[in-house]
Design a protein around this motif. Structure first.
Motif, mmCIF file in Angstrom:
data_model
loop_
_atom_site.group_PDB
_atom_site.id
_atom_site.type_symbol
_atom_site.label_atom_id
_atom_site.label_comp_id
_atom_site.label_asym_id
_atom_site.label_seq_id
_atom_site.Cartn_x
_atom_site.Cartn_y
_atom_site.Cartn_z
ATOM 1 N N ARG A 54 -12.937 28.151 -14.175
ATOM 2 C CA ARG A 54 -14.183 28.463 -14.687
ATOM 3 C C ARG A 54 -13.925 29.125 -15.847
ATOM 4 O O ARG A 54 -14.783 29.637 -16.958
ATOM 5 N N GLY A 55 -12.216 28.978 -16.537
ATOM 6 C CA GLY A 55 -11.654 28.968 -17.560
ATOM 7 C C GLY A 55 -11.793 30.835 -18.035
ATOM 8 O O GLY A 55 -11.739 31.884 -18.682
ATOM 9 N N MET A 56 -11.374 31.559 -17.020
ATOM 10 C CA MET A 56 -11.537 33.220 -17.122
ATOM 11 C C MET A 56 -9.874 33.359 -17.173
ATOM 12 O O MET A 56 -9.335 32.934 -16.809
ATOM 13 N N THR A 57 -9.533 33.880 -17.591
ATOM 14 C CA THR A 57 -9.118 34.974 -18.381
ATOM 15 C C THR A 57 -8.718 36.204 -16.551
ATOM 16 O O THR A 57 -9.848 36.081 -16.032
ATOM 17 N N GLN A 58 -7.191 36.597 -16.581
ATOM 18 C CA GLN A 58 -6.643 37.730 -15.141
ATOM 19 C C GLN A 58 -7.955 38.759 -15.998
ATOM 20 O O GLN A 58 -7.919 39.591 -15.164
ATOM 21 N N SER A 59 -7.847 38.702 -16.735
ATOM 22 C CA SER A 59 -7.859 40.506 -17.386
ATOM 23 C C SER A 59 -9.890 40.326 -17.747
ATOM 24 O O SER A 59 -10.689 41.197 -17.132
ATOM 25 N N GLU A 60 -10.589 38.979 -17.580
ATOM 26 C CA GLU A 60 -11.614 38.833 -17.512
ATOM 27 C C GLU A 60 -12.373 39.140 -15.870
ATOM 28 O O GLU A 60 -13.274 39.629 -15.858
ATOM 29 N N PHE A 61 -11.724 38.600 -15.471
ATOM 30 C CA PHE A 61 -11.730 38.632 -13.995
ATOM 31 C C PHE A 61 -11.711 39.643 -13.916
ATOM 32 O O PHE A 61 -12.495 41.124 -12.490
ATOM 33 N N ALA A 62 -10.005 40.573 -13.869
ATOM 34 C CA ALA A 62 -10.597 42.026 -13.190
ATOM 35 C C ALA A 62 -11.936 43.001 -13.850
ATOM 36 O O ALA A 62 -12.180 43.662 -13.173
ATOM 37 N N GLU A 63 -12.406 42.662 -14.702
ATOM 38 C CA GLU A 63 -13.149 43.562 -15.621
ATOM 39 C C GLU A 63 -14.499 43.370 -14.499
ATOM 40 O O GLU A 63 -15.253 43.929 -14.212
ATOM 41 N N ARG A 79 -18.145 38.719 -3.132
ATOM 42 C CA ARG A 79 -19.100 38.574 -4.096
ATOM 43 C C ARG A 79 -18.734 37.687 -5.169
ATOM 44 O O ARG A 79 -20.071 37.158 -5.818
ATOM 45 N N ALA A 80 -17.802 38.049 -5.888
ATOM 46 C CA ALA A 80 -17.291 37.728 -7.474
ATOM 47 C C ALA A 80 -17.415 36.028 -7.495
ATOM 48 O O ALA A 80 -18.376 35.715 -8.841
ATOM 49 N N THR A 81 -17.218 35.686 -6.778
ATOM 50 C CA THR A 81 -17.031 33.977 -6.532
ATOM 51 C C THR A 81 -18.390 33.802 -6.142
ATOM 52 O O THR A 81 -18.116 32.356 -5.586
ATOM 53 N N GLY A 82 -18.851 34.363 -5.559
ATOM 54 C CA GLY A 82 -19.964 33.900 -5.020
ATOM 55 C C GLY A 82 -19.426 33.212 -3.549
ATOM 56 O O GLY A 82 -19.958 32.071 -3.238
ATOM 57 N N GLY A 83 -18.744 33.592 -2.738
ATOM 58 C CA GLY A 83 -18.069 32.913 -1.404
ATOM 59 C C GLY A 83 -17.447 32.134 -1.213
ATOM 60 O O GLY A 83 -16.555 31.704 -0.326
ATOM 61 N N ARG A 138 -6.745 31.977 -8.091
ATOM 62 C CA ARG A 138 -6.297 30.885 -9.284
ATOM 63 C C ARG A 138 -6.711 30.182 -9.953
ATOM 64 O O ARG A 138 -7.062 30.167 -10.683
ATOM 65 N N THR A 139 -6.865 29.710 -8.662
ATOM 66 C CA THR A 139 -8.272 28.169 -8.545
ATOM 67 C C THR A 139 -9.706 28.701 -9.530
ATOM 68 O O THR A 139 -9.412 28.031 -9.916
ATOM 69 N N TRP A 140 -10.366 29.211 -8.480
ATOM 70 C CA TRP A 140 -11.229 29.514 -8.592
ATOM 71 C C TRP A 140 -11.452 30.076 -10.626
ATOM 72 O O TRP A 140 -12.203 29.529 -11.229
ATOM 73 N N ARG A 141 -10.323 31.036 -10.289
ATOM 74 C CA ARG A 141 -11.049 31.505 -12.028
ATOM 75 C C ARG A 141 -10.257 30.595 -12.977
ATOM 76 O O ARG A 141 -11.369 30.171 -14.113
ATOM 77 N N THR A 142 -8.983 29.995 -12.862
ATOM 78 C CA THR A 142 -8.767 28.708 -13.919
ATOM 79 C C THR A 142 -10.148 28.305 -13.962
ATOM 80 O O THR A 142 -10.397 27.228 -15.163
#
Length: 82
Positions: free
Chosen positions: A10-19, A47-51, A4-8
């Motif tokens: 970067r301003g990504m929604t859960q939907s964007e990350f899910a995709e 991989r999606a978070t660059g490790g 959640r910390t990584w995603r938020t």
């Protein structure tokens, strides 16, 4: 780092990350709430978070450095007692 910390950060929604990792939005929600993903999904997240989000980040593991400090103090106390 928690997902959640990584995603938020970067301003990504859960939907964007899910995709990005080819899962449903509800799966990302469950992972962020504490459910541990299957190994294949953990790999995709890594991989999606660059490790930056590592497999161990899905578990509440003790702080190893903190444990070593406690162990060191216990050894010092035992030596003083001898």
């Amino acid at each position: 780092m928690k997902l959640r910390t990584w995603r938020t950060n970067r301003g990504m929604t859960q939907s964007e990350f899910a995709e990005a990792i080819s899962v449903r939005t509800s799966a990302v929600s469950r992972y962020e709430a504490g459910r541990v993903p299957e190994a294949e999904i953990v790999g995709r997240i890594f991989r999606a978070t660059g490790g930056e989000v590592r497999p161990g980040d899905f578990y509440d593991l003790p702080d190893v450095a903190g444990l070593e400090a406690v162990r060191g103090r216990a050894s010092d106390s035992e030596a003083d007692a001898a």
